[in-house]
Design a protein around this motif. Structure first.
Motif, PDB file in Angstrom:
ATOM      1  N   LEU A 131      -5.965   2.280   3.196  1.00 46.59           N
ATOM      2  CA  LEU A 131      -4.690   2.619   3.922  1.00 46.59           C
ATOM      3  C   LEU A 131      -3.440   2.256   3.693  1.00 46.59           C
ATOM      4  N   LEU A 132      -3.559   1.164   4.588  1.00 46.92           N
ATOM      5  CA  LEU A 132      -3.498   0.369   6.620  1.00 46.92           C
ATOM      6  C   LEU A 132      -2.874  -1.091   4.794  1.00 46.92           C
ATOM      7  N   GLN A 133      -3.782  -1.714   4.526  1.00 46.48           N
ATOM      8  CA  GLN A 133      -3.926  -2.567   3.292  1.00 46.48           C
ATOM      9  C   GLN A 133      -2.640  -2.270   3.019  1.00 46.48           C
ATOM     10  N   ALA A 134      -3.140  -1.419   1.969  1.00 44.35           N
ATOM     11  CA  ALA A 134      -1.455  -0.401   1.032  1.00 44.35           C
ATOM     12  C   ALA A 134      -0.584  -1.111   1.422  1.00 44.35           C
ATOM     13  N   ALA A 135      -0.326  -0.292   3.145  1.00 40.54           N
ATOM     14  CA  ALA A 135       1.212   0.052   3.788  1.00 40.54           C
ATOM     15  C   ALA A 135       1.295  -1.761   3.762  1.00 40.54           C
ATOM     16  N   ARG A 136       0.296  -2.484   4.336  1.00 46.24           N
ATOM     17  CA  ARG A 136       0.891  -4.120   4.189  1.00 46.24           C
ATOM     18  C   ARG A 136       0.980  -4.878   3.277  1.00 46.24           C
ATOM     19  N   SER A 137       0.245  -4.119   2.203  1.00 44.98           N
ATOM     20  CA  SER A 137       1.267  -5.058   1.196  1.00 44.98           C
ATOM     21  C   SER A 137       1.986  -4.825   1.087  1.00 44.98           C
ATOM     22  N   LEU A 138       2.772  -3.353   0.877  1.00 43.50           N
ATOM     23  CA  LEU A 138       3.767  -3.143   0.615  1.00 43.50           C
ATOM     24  C   LEU A 138       4.950  -4.121   1.592  1.00 43.50           C
ATOM     25  N   GLY A 139       4.683  -4.489   2.239  1.00 39.20           N
ATOM     26  CA  GLY A 139       5.787  -5.161   4.128  1.00 39.20           C
ATOM     27  C   GLY A 139       5.990  -4.382   4.948  1.00 39.20           C
ATOM     28  N   ALA A 140       4.855  -3.992   5.428  1.00 40.98           N
ATOM     29  CA  ALA A 140       4.672  -2.953   6.714  1.00 40.98           C
ATOM     30  C   ALA A 140       3.591  -3.681   7.437  1.00 40.98           C
ATOM     31  N   LYS A 141       4.857  -4.057   8.717  1.00 38.14           N
ATOM     32  CA  LYS A 141       3.579  -4.845   9.705  1.00 38.14           C
ATOM     33  C   LYS A 141       2.461  -4.161  10.388  1.00 38.14           C
ATOM     34  N   PRO A 142       1.240  -5.131  10.598  1.00 40.09           N
ATOM     35  CA  PRO A 142       0.412  -3.939  10.846  1.00 40.09           C
ATOM     36  C   PRO A 142       0.307  -3.260  12.285  1.00 40.09           C
ATOM     37  N   ILE A 195       1.049   5.703   9.567  1.00 39.18           N
ATOM     38  CA  ILE A 195      -1.099   5.772   8.821  1.00 39.18           C
ATOM     39  C   ILE A 195      -2.062   6.435   9.768  1.00 39.18           C
ATOM     40  N   TYR A 196      -2.211   5.188  10.597  1.00 34.50           N
ATOM     41  CA  TYR A 196      -3.695   5.128  11.096  1.00 34.50           C
ATOM     42  C   TYR A 196      -3.373   6.912  12.486  1.00 34.50           C
ATOM     43  N   VAL A 197      -2.741   7.042  13.409  1.00 34.01           N
ATOM     44  CA  VAL A 197      -2.542   7.952  13.920  1.00 34.01           C
ATOM     45  C   VAL A 197      -2.342   9.061  13.129  1.00 34.01           C
ATOM     46  N   PRO A 198      -1.085   9.495  12.895  1.00 29.02           N
ATOM     47  CA  PRO A 198      -1.498  10.798  12.363  1.00 29.02           C
ATOM     48  C   PRO A 198      -2.289  11.810  11.930  1.00 29.02           C
ATOM     49  N   LEU A 199      -3.032  10.813  10.860  1.00 25.25           N
ATOM     50  CA  LEU A 199      -4.331  10.812  10.218  1.00 25.25           C
ATOM     51  C   LEU A 199      -5.564  11.410  11.112  1.00 25.25           C
TER      52      LEU A 199
END
Length: 310
Positions: free
Chosen positions: A204-215, A222-226
């Motif tokens: 999910l983090l990789q998908a977010a970074r591929s869409l332009g989100a910073k790490p 994404i990670y913290v809420p989960l």
């Protein structure tokens, strides 16, 4: 004249012949289990329930009973508790210390648990061992070790003097109590958080970074809420355990860091006032339940909203 057979009619006839009394054989067994296993499960739980009643419910009932009947029937013990400014101050301090211990434990445990999920197998085993080793030592031994570290001539102040800094007063203070309690309760915060983190899909983090989100943005949104279910579980465990601590505040604390457990010990063992000691315990128990009843819906609502946002 007999109609021609099709695969569907053949399959239906075969199923009906194999199972003349109802549904398929595979569904007959679940129906049997669903009908009889719950009752069997209840009987299997009876020994555990009896142990809990004997070890927890019965002593608690005695404490509640004596708080209303010793030395005389009535609510005099509770009136005495709430009329005393010292008791109210100590009760407030107990919850404040528990909140600080929970916060410090969370700050220390979250990055540690996250590191356990990203390192290799051997390093992960070493980190888990570091978490489990404190369980093998007595709480008294660990607290006495902190007495040696935090005292005025201890290791920490000796190190500060060696580098040219003034010594810090840690023993017999509230920060010293928080440090000692945090070290004891830290595994109870790390393990629930790690158990949730290891099930999070990092793709999910990789998908977010591929869409332009910073790490860092992908991690926070994404990670913290989960990982919040583990945070909530660990926070509740640490907070509740902190409320009943006795050894660590007694050895590391002073008069200005007294917690309610110390007052209960004084009333019961020193003054033999079982009624007042029981009233203190009941007040602490009821206050804990009220606080959890208020916090649980808020945490559930917050967790639902964060999952939707994620």
């Amino acid at each position: 004249m007999r109609p021609p057979e099709t695969p569907e009619t053949t399959l239906t006839a075969t199923s009906d012949q194999a199972l003349p009394n109802g549904p398929a054989a595979g569904s007959d067994r679940p129906d049997f289990l669903s009908r009889f296993c719950p009752r069997g499960a209840v009987w299997l739980a009876v020994p555990a329930v009896l142990v809990l009643l004997a070890a927890l419910a019965y002593p608690l009932a005695i404490v509640v009973f004596r708080s209303f009947t010793d030395p005389a029937p009535g609510i005099d013990n509770y009136v005495w508790f709430f009329q005393s400014a010292v008791n109210r101050t100590v009760l407030q301090r107990t919850f404040v210390v528990a909140a600080w211990v929970t916060l410090v434990s969370l700050i220390c445990a979250y990055p540690y648990a996250y590191a356990m999920t990203i390192v290799g197998k051997n390093m992960r085993l070493a980190l888990i061992l570091c978490v489990l080793v404190p369980f093998w030592l007595s709480g008294v031994v660990r607290t006495l070790a902190w007495v040696i570290l935090l005292q005025d001539s201890g290791v920490i102040n000796s190190f500060l003097r060696g580098i040219g800094l003034p010594p810090v007063k840690l023993i017999r203070t509230l920060p010293g109590v928080i440090i000692g309690m945090t070290q004891v309760l830290l595994p109870f915060m790390i393990l629930p958080i790690y158990s949730v983190m290891k099930g999070i899909d990092t793709r999910l983090l990789q998908a977010a970074r591929s869409l332009g989100a910073k790490p860092w943005r992908a991690f926070l949104q994404i990670y913290v809420p989960l990982s919040l279910p583990g945070v909530y579980a660990g926070a509740i465990i640490v907070f509740i355990l902190s409320l009943g601590f006795y050894i660590t505040p007694a050895l590391l604390g002073g008069p200005r860091s007294t917690m309610l457990s110390t007052l209960v010990q004084n009333q019961v063992l020193s003054l033999l006032n079982w009624g007042r000691g029981g009233a203190m315990g009941v007040v602490l128990l009821v206050a804990t339940f009220v606080l959890l009843a208020i916090a649980a819906p808020l945490m559930r609502q917050k967790h639902t909203s964060t999952r939707r946002e994620a």
